[in-house]
Write a protein that holds these residues in place. Structure first.
Motif, mmCIF file in Angstrom:
data_model
loop_
_atom_site.group_PDB
_atom_site.id
_atom_site.type_symbol
_atom_site.label_atom_id
_atom_site.label_comp_id
_atom_site.label_asym_id
_atom_site.label_seq_id
_atom_site.Cartn_x
_atom_site.Cartn_y
_atom_site.Cartn_z
ATOM 1 N N SER A 83 32.789 -25.515 -30.534
ATOM 2 C CA SER A 83 34.052 -26.228 -30.617
ATOM 3 C C SER A 83 35.001 -25.780 -29.502
ATOM 4 C CB SER A 83 34.692 -25.981 -31.990
ATOM 5 O OG SER A 83 35.920 -26.653 -32.117
ATOM 6 N N GLY A 84 35.017 -24.471 -29.224
ATOM 7 C CA GLY A 84 35.852 -23.945 -28.148
ATOM 8 C C GLY A 84 35.410 -24.429 -26.785
ATOM 9 N N PHE A 85 34.091 -24.459 -26.549
ATOM 10 C CA PHE A 85 33.581 -24.989 -25.277
ATOM 11 C C PHE A 85 34.044 -26.439 -25.086
ATOM 12 C CE2 PHE A 85 29.621 -22.023 -25.040
ATOM 13 C CZ PHE A 85 30.452 -20.979 -24.701
ATOM 14 N N ALA A 86 33.910 -27.239 -26.164
ATOM 15 C CA ALA A 86 34.317 -28.643 -26.083
ATOM 16 C C ALA A 86 35.820 -28.755 -25.863
ATOM 17 C CB ALA A 86 33.914 -29.371 -27.362
ATOM 18 N N MET A 87 36.595 -27.862 -26.490
ATOM 19 C CA MET A 87 38.039 -27.881 -26.309
ATOM 20 C C MET A 87 38.402 -27.590 -24.861
ATOM 21 S SD MET A 87 41.015 -25.876 -28.447
ATOM 22 C CE MET A 87 40.441 -24.222 -28.029
ATOM 23 N N GLY A 88 37.741 -26.604 -24.252
ATOM 24 C CA GLY A 88 37.999 -26.290 -22.853
ATOM 25 C C GLY A 88 37.672 -27.458 -21.936
ATOM 26 N N ALA A 89 36.512 -28.088 -22.168
ATOM 27 C CA ALA A 89 36.117 -29.244 -21.359
ATOM 28 C C ALA A 89 37.091 -30.401 -21.563
ATOM 29 C CB ALA A 89 34.697 -29.681 -21.731
ATOM 30 N N VAL A 100 44.161 -25.129 -16.838
ATOM 31 C CA VAL A 100 43.494 -24.874 -18.124
ATOM 32 C C VAL A 100 43.016 -23.428 -18.196
ATOM 33 C CG1 VAL A 100 41.558 -25.505 -19.622
ATOM 34 C CG2 VAL A 100 42.801 -27.273 -18.388
ATOM 35 N N LEU A 101 42.526 -22.900 -17.071
ATOM 36 C CA LEU A 101 42.065 -21.511 -17.052
ATOM 37 C C LEU A 101 43.212 -20.552 -17.362
ATOM 38 C CD1 LEU A 101 39.775 -19.487 -16.476
ATOM 39 C CD2 LEU A 101 40.485 -19.503 -14.078
ATOM 40 N N THR A 102 44.345 -20.729 -16.688
ATOM 41 C CA THR A 102 45.490 -19.844 -16.943
ATOM 42 C C THR A 102 46.019 -20.040 -18.362
ATOM 43 O OG1 THR A 102 46.988 -21.484 -15.947
ATOM 44 C CG2 THR A 102 46.162 -19.729 -14.521
ATOM 45 N N ARG A 103 45.957 -21.276 -18.859
ATOM 46 C CA ARG A 103 46.435 -21.551 -20.217
ATOM 47 C C ARG A 103 45.577 -20.829 -21.252
ATOM 48 N NH1 ARG A 103 46.712 -27.398 -23.479
ATOM 49 N NH2 ARG A 103 47.624 -26.490 -25.374
ATOM 50 N N THR A 104 44.262 -20.867 -21.072
ATOM 51 C CA THR A 104 43.380 -20.210 -22.043
ATOM 52 C C THR A 104 43.489 -18.692 -21.965
ATOM 53 O OG1 THR A 104 41.540 -20.416 -20.456
ATOM 54 C CG2 THR A 104 41.709 -22.102 -22.173
ATOM 55 N N VAL A 105 43.712 -18.160 -20.757
ATOM 56 C CA VAL A 105 43.883 -16.709 -20.616
ATOM 57 C C VAL A 105 45.135 -16.253 -21.357
ATOM 58 C CG1 VAL A 105 44.418 -14.842 -19.011
ATOM 59 C CG2 VAL A 105 42.643 -16.475 -18.441
ATOM 60 N N VAL A 106 46.273 -16.865 -21.018
ATOM 61 C CA VAL A 106 47.551 -16.451 -21.623
ATOM 62 C C VAL A 106 47.561 -16.773 -23.117
ATOM 63 C CG1 VAL A 106 50.046 -16.751 -21.569
ATOM 64 C CG2 VAL A 106 48.758 -16.763 -19.426
ATOM 65 N N GLY A 107 47.075 -17.960 -23.488
ATOM 66 C CA GLY A 107 47.043 -18.344 -24.894
ATOM 67 C C GLY A 107 46.130 -17.457 -25.718
ATOM 68 N N GLY A 108 44.947 -17.149 -25.165
ATOM 69 C CA GLY A 108 44.009 -16.277 -25.875
ATOM 70 C C GLY A 108 44.571 -14.886 -26.084
ATOM 71 N N LEU A 109 45.197 -14.331 -25.045
ATOM 72 C CA LEU A 109 45.802 -13.000 -25.174
ATOM 73 C C LEU A 109 46.941 -13.012 -26.193
ATOM 74 C CD1 LEU A 109 45.875 -11.849 -21.436
ATOM 75 C CD2 LEU A 109 44.365 -11.017 -23.257
ATOM 76 N N SER A 110 47.720 -14.103 -26.204
ATOM 77 C CA SER A 110 48.828 -14.211 -27.167
ATOM 78 C C SER A 110 48.298 -14.229 -28.598
ATOM 79 C CB SER A 110 49.633 -15.490 -26.902
ATOM 80 O OG SER A 110 50.166 -15.494 -25.601
ATOM 81 N N GLN A 147 34.576 -23.208 -7.378
ATOM 82 C CA GLN A 147 35.370 -22.730 -6.243
ATOM 83 C C GLN A 147 35.458 -21.222 -6.139
ATOM 84 O OE1 GLN A 147 39.023 -24.628 -7.738
ATOM 85 N NE2 GLN A 147 39.954 -22.596 -7.881
ATOM 86 N N GLY A 148 34.750 -20.501 -7.006
ATOM 87 C CA GLY A 148 34.913 -19.062 -7.030
ATOM 88 C C GLY A 148 36.100 -18.701 -7.901
ATOM 89 N N PHE A 149 36.320 -17.415 -8.080
ATOM 90 C CA PHE A 149 37.370 -16.978 -9.006
ATOM 91 C C PHE A 149 38.636 -16.577 -8.269
ATOM 92 C CE2 PHE A 149 39.097 -14.610 -12.669
ATOM 93 C CZ PHE A 149 38.807 -15.539 -13.648
ATOM 94 N N SER A 150 38.851 -17.180 -7.103
ATOM 95 C CA SER A 150 40.041 -16.838 -6.330
ATOM 96 C C SER A 150 40.928 -18.066 -6.167
ATOM 97 C CB SER A 150 39.642 -16.311 -4.949
ATOM 98 O OG SER A 150 38.924 -17.283 -4.232
ATOM 99 N N ALA A 177 34.163 -21.010 -21.136
ATOM 100 C CA ALA A 177 33.619 -22.242 -20.583
ATOM 101 C C ALA A 177 34.355 -22.661 -19.314
ATOM 102 C CB ALA A 177 33.691 -23.357 -21.626
ATOM 103 N N VAL A 178 35.677 -22.626 -19.350
ATOM 104 C CA VAL A 178 36.480 -23.042 -18.194
ATOM 105 C C VAL A 178 36.296 -22.070 -17.034
ATOM 106 C CG1 VAL A 178 38.818 -23.453 -17.349
ATOM 107 C CG2 VAL A 178 38.176 -24.210 -19.644
ATOM 108 N N ALA A 179 36.267 -20.759 -17.339
ATOM 109 C CA ALA A 179 36.075 -19.760 -16.281
ATOM 110 C C ALA A 179 34.735 -19.951 -15.586
ATOM 111 C CB ALA A 179 36.172 -18.351 -16.872
ATOM 112 N N ALA A 180 33.686 -20.224 -16.361
ATOM 113 C CA ALA A 180 32.360 -20.444 -15.775
ATOM 114 C C ALA A 180 32.378 -21.653 -14.847
ATOM 115 C CB ALA A 180 31.322 -20.630 -16.881
ATOM 116 N N PHE A 181 33.046 -22.714 -15.263
ATOM 117 C CA PHE A 181 33.107 -23.923 -14.434
ATOM 118 C C PHE A 181 33.900 -23.671 -13.154
ATOM 119 C CE2 PHE A 181 35.249 -27.806 -13.083
ATOM 120 C CZ PHE A 181 34.166 -28.661 -12.922
ATOM 121 N N VAL A 182 35.045 -23.001 -13.278
ATOM 122 C CA VAL A 182 35.891 -22.743 -12.106
ATOM 123 C C VAL A 182 35.176 -21.842 -11.105
ATOM 124 C CG1 VAL A 182 38.037 -21.645 -11.322
ATOM 125 C CG2 VAL A 182 38.059 -23.119 -13.343
#
Length: 292
Positions: free
Chosen positions: A74-80, A37-47, A199-202, A190-195
């Motif tokens: 709404s975006g926070f809920a979508m990420g969750a 989900v994190l990679t999806r939101t990054v690539v999708g958001g940039l697109s 587990q850290g950002f690595s 939201a997803v980045a904060a949870f990840v």
């Protein structure tokens, strides 16, 4: 006008079919559900940001700050919801996970008297309980691909989806591409904060993951969302709602055909009840003496 409507039908049907393949594409990515989900939101958001720049759109945060907060929620809920949905994919498979994850509109329907003052009609209640019956059948079809934990995440994805829809409905001045872009950026936060907390950002991305990640982000998120939100203005609301159920339907079919996911009798009946109940609740008009 007629030509625009015809193009809108094609685009919204295409978006529903693409959304239905989300779980299929994700099955080829060797990451956890949260990382996907994190990679999806990054690539999708940039697109989507790139599309905004190309089309001259800009995010109207300053013009409508109050409503922008609804879009962010709404975006926070979508990420969750996406995190729960991909967890459900891992636990119970793409087909059933997508079906349970698309009960959100029915939940919104049941909450509509509280949030929007809309009366619940007999057809809406019938559709709701039909969907519930389908969920119970799916939950009872424990055959190694279905388990209570997966069902829980599937249902929670619907709950978050309902929060997303209700919050988004409050933002009447922020629509279309701008709305979607702001939502996906908020989902990423939201997803980045949870990840990071979990587990850290690595985390490592294997070379074999790159192509499906790009497809999921650019095609299944950026392009599909653009098709969806650029077509809704030209179509009746009920048409948009009904076509939206192409997503779980295509997910079930693709899951069975491509991933060879088993579909026993109980699952088939449950799938028919979920889709049929949701379709009936969205399309059946109340009698003349009833007010929707």
């Amino acid at each position: 006008m007629e030509s625009n409507a015809k193009k809108a039908y094609i685009k919204i049907i295409l978006s529903g079919l693409i959304f239905g393949s989300n779980g299929i594409v994700a099955s080829y990515i060797d990451l956890s559900s949260y990382e996907i989900v994190l990679t999806r939101t990054v690539v999708g958001g940039l697109s989507l940001l790139a599309i905004c720049l190309i089309t001259g759109k800009r995010l109207p945060v300053r013009e409508h700050p109050g409503q922008a907060l609804y879009v962010v929620l709404s975006g926070f809920a979508m990420g969750a919801g996406w995190m729960c949905l991909y967890e459900a994919f891992d636990e119970i498979g793409v087909g059933v996970g997508a079906l349970l994850g698309n009960c959100g509109p029915v939940i919104v329907m049941m909450l509509s008297p509280l949030f929007f003052g809309e009366k619940l009609t007999a057809p809406k209640l019938t559709g709701f309980f039909t969907v519930l019956a389908g969920v119970f059948l799916l939950n009872g079809a424990l055959d190694g691909t279905l388990n209570p934990r997966g069902v829980f995440f599937g249902i929670m994805s619907s709950v978050f989806y309902a929060v997303m829809l209700i919050s988004n409905k409050k933002a009447t001045e922020i629509r279309g591409l701008e709305n979607t872009t702001l939502q996906i950026i908020s989902a990423f936060v939201a997803v980045a904060a949870f990840v990071v907390y979990r587990q850290g950002f690595s985390f490592s991305v294997q070379p074999s993951d790159v192509l499906p990640i790009l497809v999921l982000g650019i095609v299944n998120t950026g392009f599909a969302c653009y098709c969806y939100f650029s077509s809704v203005a030209w179509l009746p609301v009920q048409t948009v709602a009904v076509v939206g159920y192409l997503e779980p339907l295509s997910a079930v079919i693709l899951g069975a055909v491509i991933l060879r996911e088993p579909m026993g009798v109980l699952k088939i009946i449950g799938a028919v009840l979920v889709l049929g109940g949701a379709f009936f609740a969205e399309t059946c008009k109340p009698k003349k003496h009833e007010k929707a």
